[in-house]
Write an enzyme that holds these catalytic residues in place. Sequence first.
Site, PDB file in Angstrom:
ATOM      1  N   HIS A   1     -38.585 -53.707  38.812  1.00 32.23           N
ATOM      2  CA  HIS A   1     -37.545 -53.036  38.041  1.00 32.23           C
ATOM      3  C   HIS A   1     -36.593 -54.029  37.388  1.00 32.23           C
ATOM      4  O   HIS A   1     -36.453 -54.056  36.167  1.00 32.23           O
ATOM      5  CB  HIS A   1     -36.779 -52.049  38.936  1.00 32.23           C
ATOM      6  CG  HIS A   1     -35.629 -51.387  38.255  1.00 32.23           C
ATOM      7  ND1 HIS A   1     -34.350 -51.448  38.749  1.00 32.23           N
ATOM      8  CD2 HIS A   1     -35.553 -50.654  37.125  1.00 32.23           C
ATOM      9  CE1 HIS A   1     -33.542 -50.785  37.929  1.00 32.23           C
ATOM     10  NE2 HIS A   1     -34.249 -50.283  36.951  1.00 32.23           N
TER      11      HIS A   1
ATOM     12  N   HIS B   1     -31.383 -51.981  43.449  1.00 34.39           N
ATOM     13  CA  HIS B   1     -31.310 -50.568  43.071  1.00 34.39           C
ATOM     14  C   HIS B   1     -32.084 -49.686  44.036  1.00 34.39           C
ATOM     15  O   HIS B   1     -32.452 -48.569  43.702  1.00 34.39           O
ATOM     16  CB  HIS B   1     -31.807 -50.385  41.636  1.00 34.39           C
ATOM     17  CG  HIS B   1     -30.975 -51.117  40.644  1.00 34.39           C
ATOM     18  ND1 HIS B   1     -31.370 -52.313  40.092  1.00 34.39           N
ATOM     19  CD2 HIS B   1     -29.751 -50.859  40.134  1.00 34.39           C
ATOM     20  CE1 HIS B   1     -30.427 -52.746  39.270  1.00 34.39           C
ATOM     21  NE2 HIS B   1     -29.443 -51.889  39.279  1.00 34.39           N
TER      22      HIS B   1
END
Length: 174
Positions: free
Chosen positions: A103, A122
Amino acid sequence: MKRCRLMVEVGRRQFLRGTAVTAAGAAAVATMAGAAKPTRAAGAIAYPGKKLANIRDLQVNVPFDVAYPDDDAPGVLLKMGHAVDGGVGPDGDIVGFSTICPHKGFPLHYVAEDRTFNCPGHYSRFDAEKGGLQIWGQATMNLPQYELHVDENGDIWATGVDELLYGRLSNVLG
C-alpha cells in the site's frame, strides 16, 4: 432547431456492426497478448534465480530474513509446519514474501500467533498461510509472494515474484 454539421446519423444496424467490429478487435488483441506471455505460475515475474537459504536454516513459524530479488527488497522465508498455498519443500510448508507493505511501503511485522504480516502504517494485514492474501486494511493487493523451489541439497531458490513490489514501476530489474 439548428443541427450540428458534424453530427452523424447512426442507425441501429450500423451501431451494432461497429460494436461487433470493436469487440472482435479487442478479443484479437487480448488473444495475442495472452499468447506472448511465458508459461510460469500465474502472475509470476521472471527474475534471475537466487539461493535464499537451506531447509536446515528454517524453524517452524520463525521468519528467516532474506532479500529478493535484490538487496533493496527485504523479505522473509517461513516454514509453516503444514502444507500451505504456494508452499514448497518436502512438506509443502515453506513460503517466502516481501516484507514491504504494497500500500505505502511500510515495513511489515510478522505475528506468529495468527501467522499474519501486519502494517503499522495503515493497519493492513496479510495471511501467510493463504499466499499473502490481504485480509484487512488499506492495501489493494496481496502481499508479493516469492516463487520458490527446493533442490536435491535442500537449498531454497527464488525465481520470481507474483505481485508488483512496492516502489517499483515494474518487476523488471534494470
